[in-house]
Structure formats: C-alpha cells, structure tokens
Design a protein around this motif. Structure first.
Motif, PDB file in Angstrom:
ATOM      1  N   ALA A 118      90.206  81.787  71.392  1.00  0.00           N
ATOM      2  CA  ALA A 118      89.468  82.410  70.280  1.00  0.00           C
ATOM      3  C   ALA A 118      88.468  81.422  69.715  1.00  0.00           C
ATOM      4  N   ALA A 205      86.350  94.657  66.929  1.00  0.00           N
ATOM      5  CA  ALA A 205      87.288  94.694  68.065  1.00  0.00           C
ATOM      6  C   ALA A 205      87.646  93.290  68.543  1.00  0.00           C
ATOM      7  N   LYS A 206      88.767  93.226  69.201  1.00  0.00           N
ATOM      8  CA  LYS A 206      89.291  91.953  69.712  1.00  0.00           C
ATOM      9  C   LYS A 206      88.304  91.295  70.684  1.00  0.00           C
ATOM     10  N   MET A 207      88.201  89.986  70.590  1.00  0.00           N
ATOM     11  CA  MET A 207      87.379  89.229  71.538  1.00  0.00           C
ATOM     12  C   MET A 207      88.299  88.751  72.670  1.00  0.00           C
ATOM     13  N   ILE A 209      87.918  86.479  75.802  1.00  0.00           N
ATOM     14  CA  ILE A 209      86.908  85.631  76.456  1.00  0.00           C
ATOM     15  C   ILE A 209      87.533  84.797  77.568  1.00  0.00           C
TER      16      ILE A 209
ATOM     17  N   PRO B   8      83.728  75.632  68.323  1.00  0.00           N
ATOM     18  CA  PRO B   8      84.738  75.267  69.324  1.00  0.00           C
ATOM     19  C   PRO B   8      85.724  76.407  69.514  1.00  0.00           C
ATOM     20  N   THR B   9      86.273  76.508  70.717  1.00  0.00           N
ATOM     21  CA  THR B   9      87.242  77.586  70.952  1.00  0.00           C
ATOM     22  C   THR B   9      88.656  77.007  71.004  1.00  0.00           C
ATOM     23  N   ILE B  10      89.564  77.748  70.453  1.00  0.00           N
ATOM     24  CA  ILE B  10      90.949  77.312  70.406  1.00  0.00           C
ATOM     25  C   ILE B  10      91.708  77.969  71.561  1.00  0.00           C
ATOM     26  N   VAL B  11      92.546  77.192  72.233  1.00  0.00           N
ATOM     27  CA  VAL B  11      93.327  77.720  73.360  1.00  0.00           C
ATOM     28  C   VAL B  11      94.801  77.642  73.008  1.00  0.00           C
ATOM     29  N   ALA B  48      91.433  87.866  61.816  1.00  0.00           N
ATOM     30  CA  ALA B  48      90.509  87.759  62.961  1.00  0.00           C
ATOM     31  C   ALA B  48      91.066  86.820  64.026  1.00  0.00           C
ATOM     32  N   LEU B  49      91.623  85.686  63.588  1.00  0.00           N
ATOM     33  CA  LEU B  49      92.136  84.734  64.576  1.00  0.00           C
ATOM     34  C   LEU B  49      93.383  85.295  65.269  1.00  0.00           C
ATOM     35  N   GLN B  51      94.053  88.383  65.739  1.00  0.00           N
ATOM     36  CA  GLN B  51      93.604  89.449  66.627  1.00  0.00           C
ATOM     37  C   GLN B  51      93.047  88.874  67.926  1.00  0.00           C
ATOM     38  N   ASP B  52      92.176  87.875  67.802  1.00  0.00           N
ATOM     39  CA  ASP B  52      91.572  87.300  69.009  1.00  0.00           C
ATOM     40  C   ASP B  52      92.600  86.594  69.889  1.00  0.00           C
ATOM     41  N   LEU B  53      93.627  86.014  69.256  1.00  0.00           N
ATOM     42  CA  LEU B  53      94.641  85.312  70.041  1.00  0.00           C
ATOM     43  C   LEU B  53      95.777  86.246  70.470  1.00  0.00           C
TER      44      LEU B  53
END
Lengths: 369, 143
Positions: A118, A205-207, A209, B8-11, B48-49, B51-53
């Motif tokens: 993310a 919506a969800k990213m 990547i 930066p992107t978090i993994v 948001a975080l 959700q993305d993760l």
C-alpha cells in the motif's frame, strides 16, 4: 419498427455484447487468467494461450448461433428477440468462461498467504468531488420528483399516462394511483442514489498494486480508477436527468400542461448514454483492466493481496474476504470493480441493487393492472 | 502533500510470523529513519491503509497507536496521522528506556561472540552510516 430494423438492431446487440466479452481477456492484467492468479510467467505461456483460444472460439460460436437465430426468428417470422439474444450470448459466455476458469485453476499453484502492498500517503480529496456531485444530484433529483408528485397528486384526473411511444406522446393510460404516480419519482431517487454511491465507492476502491515496481502499477491503477470514477459519475448525472424527465412529464401530461416528453431532450440523453458506453470501451482498450496497458514496464513484478490470493475468489468473479474492510475491489475478470461479499456493507449494497429494481418491477405491474 | 505515486510503499508479509501491526509499525519507523518520510508528512487514514493492505481496521489502528506512543507519529482524529517532529531533546524517561535497550543489545552482542573491539567498530560504523543518511535526507525537523 420494421422487421429489417428490428433484425439489424438485434444483430447489433449480439455483436456489442459478444464484442465486449471478446475484449476482456485481452485487457486483463498480466498474472491473471480467467479469474485465477496463475503467476506472471504462466499467464503468458502456451497453456494460457490455448485456454484463450478456446474461450474466443466459444464466444464466437455463441455469437454465430445467436445471429442465425435472429435472422431466422426475427427476420423470417418477425418475432421480437431484443434482450433475449443478450441472454443467449450470456449463457454461452458462462459455459465458455467456466470451462476456461477450470483450466486456469489447474495451472495455478497451491496458493497461500501473499504479500500486501500500500502507498503511505493519503489519497487526494479532489477525486471525490465529481462522484459526490453525482450522488447529491441523484438524491436531489429524486427528492424533487417525489415532492413534485406529492404537490400535484390531489389535482390529477382519474386517468394517468403509464407509457410513452417513440414520438414522446403517451400511448397507454391507467387509473391514477399512488403506485402509478410515485413509481418513477422513487425510482429516480433510488437509481440516482445507487449510481452516485457506486461512483463514490469506486473512487475509494481498494488499490491492488504490484510489488517492488517503482510505483508503475500504482500510477496506472490511479489513472484507471479516476477514469472509471468520472464515467460512473457522468452516468449518474445522465440517469438522474432522464429519470427526472420521466417522473415529471406524465404528471404534466395528465394535468394538460404539456403533450408529451421532450424528444430532443430524451434523444440527447440517450446519445449521452451511448457516449458513456463508448467511453467504457475506450477505457478498456486504452487503460486495460486496472491500468494493465499502462503498467507494461512493471508487468513482471508480482501482483499482491486480493488480486493474487486465489483463496478469496469464487469462480474468479466473486470476492469474499471477511478480513478485508474494502467494499469495492478490482475485478479479476471483467472491466471495472466488484463488491466484497465478505463485508456486510458490500452484501447490503448488492441486496439493494437486486431488490430495488425487482421492487420497482412489482410496483409497475401493480400500477398497470 | 506528497503525491500518492511518489510516496514510499509499505509491504506486509502475511506468512512472516511477525504480527502485521508490528510489520506496519516497523516499516513506517524505517521510512522515518532513512528520511523517506519526513516530519509533517501525512499518512493514509486507518481505513484507507487497512483497505489497501486487506487487513482489519484494528490492526492498522494498533500500529498507529504503537507508533504514537513511541513518538513517531501524531494522530489527529479523523483527519489521519502525520509523522511527528522529534523533540529538541529526549525526555528523561525516554532516555533511560533507550539507554537500557542499548545496554541489552550490547549484552546480547557480547554473548554471541563480539569482542570489545569488534563491538566498538560495528557501532561506530553503523552510527556513521546512519548520520550520513540523515544528513543526505536533510534536517529531521520542520520549522
């Protein structure tokens, strides 16, 4: 409508639906194959190509059968098949897709926990303006239509127009009732609200990547998501405008204030919807699903999280993940986004999308009787 | 505000064995340490975080609380979280805690075979690298 026009229209419908179904495998992200994550290398191999060829042949056969049926039944006997042919093509698609999906599942590895990635920055709030406007317009249009119907209901005569012909004049009348008068205004509120809400959800919506790709897939996905949000917002605004016209005009006709729908307005709105359909096809070809066409430089980097985790997908199309707070996620097979059926808000949204149109159809039947 | 694509992107590794909230906290701390995140930089909202993760909201909220307690971020209600500016000097309690942690680390290094000379060289070298990286990244505090 003449038999020739009816035949040509139905053939166009078959070609349009079938054409869209043929496009999907071409615009899918690398790594995905018929709703299954098979890995970036496998998705470009000979086995994957064989599955794709089988799919194209299946869809082409279905389209050919549908076109022959149209020429015989519509062209020969004058039986109206518009809408039914789409159903035939979709049945053929389901059979062809499930066969290809089963083949892709055999290619996939055992699966297991995958990484999630993310960006560590907040999303800019400006991307929410247009969908918020579409949602508010949908709600405002619906409330205005209901208020208008409410304000004029007592003055309405016993007969109320319930259907309009292609010229915009009423061609069927029924008894004035609450169901007949308020059906369209409530449909305006619900449809405008649902499309506007969908635009807002897509903007959030969800990213999903790729890992370690220098931000290439993130930029691609952002552009894709922005384009989809804009199109959905415009659809919401057009639908609201159409529905307000459909809600208000019958009341005005019943009161003798006008003779029918504004044909010019309705034609321009239909033209707008066709332009939106064209825009969707353009997005699919220009951006690819999820921005696949823009992330070619990073397409070898592995997909992450929801898109890469086969355990959360049913038939490659239904996403069910209770641990994921996302409501909308990117489709694995198709163009756009799908609902997380593991989230109660997602289930509620889906239930509304099914129940509301059904309810409106039931009310319409009651109103006509 | 930093562009999303430039951030930066978090993994998060789901099968690493390390709790996910600790992974999130460790990565953010690492980005602060190497200057990729600077004081004042906004972080995504908890929702948001998460959700993305694809993780529970509580997991991200716990990571953010953990970082806030350690002084790395400040949380501003619904508007989200931002990287905190370090204070002019550590408070007495913080200094005591970190001094104890450093001492524990030295003991462990001695126990696994570092001689006094090797320990001194390693600490000196790491400290030099760290200060050099911080110098390249610019000042650690926003005026």
């Amino acid at each position: 409508m003449s038999i020739l026009a009816m035949t040509l229209f139905t053939i166009f419908e078959v070609l349009l639906v079938g054409g869209v179904l043929m496009i999907i495998p071409r615009v899918t992200r690398r790594g995905l194959l018929f709703g299954v994550y098979v890995g970036e290398d496998h998705s470009c191999g000979t086995e994957a190509d064989a599955l794709r060829r089988g799919y194209y042949a299946g869809i082409a056969s279905t389209m050919a059968i549908a076109i022959v049926a149209v020429m015989v039944l519509v062209g020969g006997f004058g039986i109206p098949l518009a809408g039914f042919t789409t159903l035939v093509v979709l049945v053929g698609f389901v059979i062809t897709y499930l066969k290809a999906h089963a083949g892709a599942l055999r290619m996939a590895g055992p699966g297991g926990p995958v990484a999630a990635v993310a960006p560590l920055a907040p999303q800019p709030s400006r991307r929410l303006i247009l969908p918020a406007v579409a949602l508010l317009a949908g709600l405002a249009g619906g409330l205005f239509s209901i208020s208008y119907a409410w304000a004029h209901y007592d003055r309405l005569p016993e007969q109320f127009p319930i259907h309009f012909g292609i010229t915009g004049s009423p061609d069927a009348w029924g008894e004035t009732s609450i169901a007949a008068v308020f059906l369209a205004p409530f449909a305006t509120l619900l449809m405008g609200g649902i499309v506007g809400a969908a635009a807002l959800l897509v903007a959030n919506a969800k990213m999903a990547i790729r890992r370690d790709d220098g931000g290439v897939s993130l930029r691609a996905q952002e552009r894709f998501r922005t384009a989809m949000t804009r199109v959905l917002s415009i659809v919401g605004l057009i639908v609201t405008a159409m529905m307000v016209e459909i809600s208000i005009t019958p009341i005005q006709v019943a009161l003798g204030e006008t003779t029918g729908m504004s044909v010019a307005l309705m034609l321009s709105l239909v033209a707008g919807l066709l332009a939106v359909l064209g825009a969707m096809i353009y997005i699919a070809l220009r951006y690819g699903q999820g921005g696949a066409a823009l992330e070619v430089a990073a397409a070898g980097a592995p997909l992450t999280d929801g898109l890469a985790d086969n355990r959360h997908w049913r038939f490659g199309m239904l996403y069910v993940n209770r641990d994921d707070p996302s409501i909308m996620v990117e489709s694995r097979f198709g163009i756009g986004y799908t609902i997380n059926l593991g989230h109660w808000k997602g289930i509620t949204l889906l239930a509304m999308m099914i129940a509301v149109p059904l309810l409106l159809v039931v009310i319409a039947i009651v109103a006509i009787r | 505000m930093k562009e999303v694509s430039a951030a930066p992107t978090i993994v998060v590794e789901r099968d690493s064995g390390e709790p996910i909230y600790l992974q999130i906290a460790r990565r953010i701390r690492g980005f602060v340490g190497d200057g990729k995140l600077r004081p004042g930089d906004q972080l995504p909202t908890v929702r948001a975080l998460a959700q993305d993760l694809g993780v529970n909201l509580n997991t991200v909220a716990r990571a953010y609380r953990f970082l806030e307690e350690a002084g790395f971020i400040r949380i501003r209600g619904r508007s989200g979280a931002a990287i905190a500016s370090p204070p002019e000097a550590p408070t007495g309690g913080t200094e005591r805690r970190l001094r104890g942690a450093l001492r524990e680390l030295f003991i462990e290094m001695r126990q696994v075979g570092f001689t006094s000379g090797a320990l001194r060289r390693l600490v000196g070298s790491e400290l030099s690298h760290f200060l050099l990286d911080k110098g390249r990244a610019g000042p650690g505090r926003k005026s």
